[in-house]
Design a protein around this motif. Structure first.
Motif, mmCIF file in Angstrom:
data_model
loop_
_atom_site.group_PDB
_atom_site.id
_atom_site.type_symbol
_atom_site.label_atom_id
_atom_site.label_comp_id
_atom_site.label_asym_id
_atom_site.label_seq_id
_atom_site.Cartn_x
_atom_site.Cartn_y
_atom_site.Cartn_z
ATOM 1 N N GLY A 1 69.877 -58.984 83.214
ATOM 2 C CA GLY A 1 70.245 -59.436 84.556
ATOM 3 C C GLY A 1 69.153 -60.280 85.187
ATOM 4 N N VAL A 2 67.914 -59.791 85.087
ATOM 5 C CA VAL A 2 66.772 -60.527 85.665
ATOM 6 C C VAL A 2 66.627 -61.887 84.983
ATOM 7 C CG1 VAL A 2 64.248 -60.514 85.914
ATOM 8 C CG2 VAL A 2 65.555 -58.434 86.381
ATOM 9 N N THR A 3 66.750 -61.894 83.653
ATOM 10 C CA THR A 3 66.632 -63.150 82.888
ATOM 11 C C THR A 3 67.710 -64.140 83.313
ATOM 12 O OG1 THR A 3 65.869 -61.791 81.045
ATOM 13 C CG2 THR A 3 66.382 -64.079 80.540
ATOM 14 N N LEU A 4 68.925 -63.606 83.469
ATOM 15 C CA LEU A 4 70.048 -64.464 83.855
ATOM 16 C C LEU A 4 69.819 -65.088 85.229
ATOM 17 C CD1 LEU A 4 72.810 -65.144 82.494
ATOM 18 C CD2 LEU A 4 73.843 -63.522 84.085
ATOM 19 N N ILE A 5 69.362 -64.260 86.177
ATOM 20 C CA ILE A 5 69.093 -64.778 87.540
ATOM 21 C C ILE A 5 68.017 -65.860 87.480
ATOM 22 C CG2 ILE A 5 68.115 -64.151 89.813
ATOM 23 C CD1 ILE A 5 69.499 -61.355 89.352
#
Lengths: 256, 236
Positions: free
Chosen positions: A188-192
């Motif tokens: 999720g963090v990577t995607l954001i």
């Protein structure tokens, strides 16, 4: 050599679960609302036809395939106990899931063509019908490609499930728990971060948009070409098969 | 004549070297005793032989063919161990039927006879068996499958004295009727002493002894006398 025997064993075992899934789905979608209507005294609102028209039976099958595909370690234990190689297990399991996809996809399409369309008079019951069906001038050819397209999507979902399950099966229960918690957070963090980076970059996602349009088969006429998507799905499925074969070859009995 | 060869097997778990360069040969129709203290590496060795886990180095061969991912060779072995690899929800009859499907044949009459003798109900679910009956069921399977190498890892675990005696007697009878190779891993040396033809002793992951029992016995001596004298003599 033993692939046929193991295919038979796995099919016999897993087809029971498939049958149970359809039974539970039927009970949950049709019987449960009926019982609830009886209990709450709203039987006059209960419509079997309405439920039949709106039930996401195709989605249930995809979800079932994803879940069952993640569970491979139990079968591995029994098969390695009985002298079956990882290669044979892989081949037999892929064959069984292939047969399931044929069965499930056929049921899905029969349901959509013979129940959903006559009742709702809507033909856009899946991605293919919504975007690609008009590409074909012959209705029968469109049905055939709808079958292939839907099967490829189901195969993709199944293979993703197998990849996740096979990968996790290489780890101990403690590590599995850590991975299951950490992966969505890190992902999720990577995607954001990626989305933010692309938004602020000079690229402005032009190449991503172009690639996406190409894969989706976008055309200005509004009639999408299904072949780039079919070939992309096919290539991804082949890639996933290779990854799963590798992960299967690394399966070991865990110290539990 | 099938030969099972273990060549230069080493295996570590973390920093612990469980097996260190173990090489052994198991010939057909012999009963081997794989002896050693707890943690000597016996179970790890049997798991590697049957391809349940991978060695760090070395290989296992049957008739010069590597057993890794090899159905034809893996199907010649059956390992009965403490670890439960059968589905808990299946009945014993279902497990037998599935085992028969995979191996192509199964001595069902013999299995049924043993189940009656041990008073094991084959309609029971595997997960509901007590520790003792769990071992008995797996031993029945091990004696009834059509394999050339039967590997038994601590076979009498959880069995009472009566059942242990019954099992050893059935094992000898089964071997007499249908000779094949047995590898019995145990730390209860005295229980298998009269059963085995060859003895292998593992200690801290290394092979300490690998000889026919006759040769081992020929080398042994009894020293009898007062404790102090015996101690002084054996000290040299």
């Amino acid at each position: 050599m033993k692939t046929n025997k193991i295919t038979k064993y796995l099919f016999k075992k897993q087809v029971v679960i498939l049958g149970e899934m359809y039974l539970v789905t039927f009970a949950a979608i049709y019987i449960l609302p009926l019982i609830l209507s009886l209990i709450t005294g709203t039987l006059h609102d209960y419509s079997f036809v309405d439920i039949l028209r709106t039930s996401p039976i195709t989605g249930f099958f995809g979800f079932f395939m994803f879940v069952i595909a993640t569970l491979s370690y139990e079968n591995f234990k029994f098969l390695i106990q009985n002298g079956i190689s990882r290669k044979t297990f892989f081949e037999a399991q892929i064959t069984v899931y292939g047969l399931f996809l044929l069965i499930g996809n056929s049921i899905n399409l029969l349901y959509n063509y013979f129940v959903y369309i006559p009742m709702t008079h809507k033909t856009t019951f899946n991605i293919f019908m919504a975007a690609y069906a008009k590409f074909f001038h012959n209705g029968l050819v469109a049905v055939l490609f709808n079958f292939i397209f839907s099967a490829l999507i189901l195969a993709f979902v199944t293979l993703v499930g197998m990849t996740i399950g096979s990968f996790l099966s290489l780890f101990s229960k403690t590590w599995q728990r850590i991975l299951l918690v950490a992966t969505p957070v890190i992902g999720g963090v990577t995607l954001i971060y990626l989305v933010n980076a692309l938004e602020t970059s000079s690229l402005k996602m032009t190449w991503v948009a172009d690639l996406g349009s190409f894969i989706l088969g976008y055309d200005r006429s509004g009639i999408y070409n299904p072949f780039p998507m079919i070939i992309t799905l096919l290539l991804i499925c082949i890639g996933l098969l290779l990854i799963i074969r590798y992960l299967f070859s690394k399966k070991q009995l865990k110290q539990e | 004549m099938s030969v099972l060869e273990v060549s230069h097997i080493s295996k570590s778990f973390g920093s612990k070297n469980v097996l260190q360069d173990v090489s052994l040969t198991f010939e057909e129709n012999k009963i081997y005793g794989l002896l050693g203290r707890n943690g000597a590496g016996k179970s790890t060795l049997l798991n590697i032989i049957t391809n349940r886990i991978f060695p760090d180095t070395g290989e296992v061969k049957i008739d010069s063919e590597n057993v890794n991912d090899n159905d034809a060779k893996l199907g010649l072995m059956f390992l009965m161990s403490e670890v439960n690899l059968y589905p808990n929800g299946s009945t014993l009859n279902q497990i037998i039927a599935d085992t028969e499907l995979i191996y192509g044949s199964f001595d069902y009459a013999f299995a049924k006879k043993l189940a009656q003798k041990f008073e094991l109900d084959l309609t029971s679910k595997f997960g509901k068996l007590s520790t003792g009956y769990n071992s008995i069921f797996k031993l029945i399977l091990a004696l009834s499958v059509p394999v050339k190498f039967v590997l038994l890892d601590e076979p009498v675990l959880g069995l009472d004295a009566n059942h242990r005696e019954m099992f050893y007697s059935e094992l000898i009878q089964s071997y007499t009727d249908h000779p094949r190779t047995f590898i019995i891993s145990t730390h209860l040396i005295e229980e298998v002493a009269n059963l085995i033809s060859d003895v292998i002793v593992l200690d801290e992951g290394r092979t300490m002894l690998d000889q026919p029992v006759e040769e081992v016995l020929a080398k042994t001596h009894s020293v009898v006398g007062p404790e102090t004298d015996v101690t002084a003599y054996t000290k040299g």
